[in-house]
Design an enzyme around this catalytic site. Structure first.
Site, short mmCIF file in Angstrom:
data_model
loop_
_atom_site.label_atom_id
_atom_site.label_comp_id
_atom_site.label_asym_id
_atom_site.label_seq_id
_atom_site.Cartn_x
_atom_site.Cartn_y
_atom_site.Cartn_z
N ARG A 65 104.56 -31.34 94.40
CA ARG A 65 103.47 -32.28 94.70
C ARG A 65 103.92 -33.74 94.69
O ARG A 65 103.23 -34.60 95.24
CB ARG A 65 102.30 -32.03 93.77
CG ARG A 65 101.64 -30.71 94.10
CD ARG A 65 100.46 -30.42 93.19
NE ARG A 65 99.90 -29.12 93.46
CZ ARG A 65 100.24 -28.01 92.83
NH1 ARG A 65 101.18 -28.04 91.90
NH2 ARG A 65 99.68 -26.87 93.13
N GLU A 102 106.56 -22.27 80.09
CA GLU A 102 105.91 -21.42 79.09
C GLU A 102 106.37 -19.98 79.18
O GLU A 102 106.26 -19.22 78.23
CB GLU A 102 104.39 -21.52 79.22
CG GLU A 102 103.89 -21.21 80.61
CD GLU A 102 102.45 -21.61 80.80
OE1 GLU A 102 101.57 -20.75 80.62
OE2 GLU A 102 102.21 -22.78 81.14
#
Length: 177
Positions: A65, A102
């Site tokens: 992005r 994660e």
């Protein structure tokens, strides 16, 4: 239109999705801004007003992005744009830096010939969360002996304290707790 109004327009256009990509996560989606011309224009104005006085030589956008906003800043400032991409996406000689996710580990890469020593760099991305990707980008650039002037993000998840992991100044337009 003043800054506060522009920020409100942008904030209202950001999509919010509960339980994505997994239960308990609230996902903030910048693409809602891109789909709303008024909001996208307001965001462009906010970005340009913020960066126009920064003394930088190169704009670096993070995969993926950061590629939406980095070239826009590059054109406005008349400075080159350099991407930092995920592993295996750039040709030529690259420098690599790992970062923790994660669910595991990933890598960022930058072409070693894209930034020469002592260049002043602005890093751009849409979101600062836990800080892993931004910290990896800063490490890559410092390995190339560039000076990171600022890490610019549209949104920051303050409760994750990502900026404490980033060894460079961070500026965010919108903060969520």
């Amino acid at each position: 239109m003043e800054k506060r109004e522009k920020l409100k327009i942008v904030e209202n256009a950001i999509g919010t999705y509960s339980d994505f990509p997994k239960p308990g996560i609230i996902f903030r989606d910048i693409f809602g801004v891109c789909q709303n011309v008024v909001a996208f224009r307001a965001l462009r104005d906010l970005i340009v007003e913020h960066v126009m006085f920064l003394e930088v030589d190169i704009i670096v956008g993070l995969d993926s992005r950061g590629f939406l906003f980095g070239p826009l800043i590059s054109l406005e400032l008349g400075k080159p744009f350099v991407p930092i991409r995920k592993k295996g996406k750039l040709p030529g000689h690259v420098l690599q830096q790992s970062f923790v996710l994660e669910y595991g580990e990933d890598y960022f890469e930058i072409q070693t010939n894209s930034i020469s020593e002592e260049k002043r760099v602005l890093i751009v991305d849409d979101l600062l969360a836990s800080g892993g990707t931004m910290a990896a980008a800063v490490k890559l650039l410092k390995t190339l002996h560039a000076e990171v002037v600022e890490c610019l993000v549209i949104m920051e998840l303050k409760n994750l304290d990502g900026r404490s992991k980033v060894d460079a100044p961070v500026y965010s337009f919108i903060e969520y707790n």
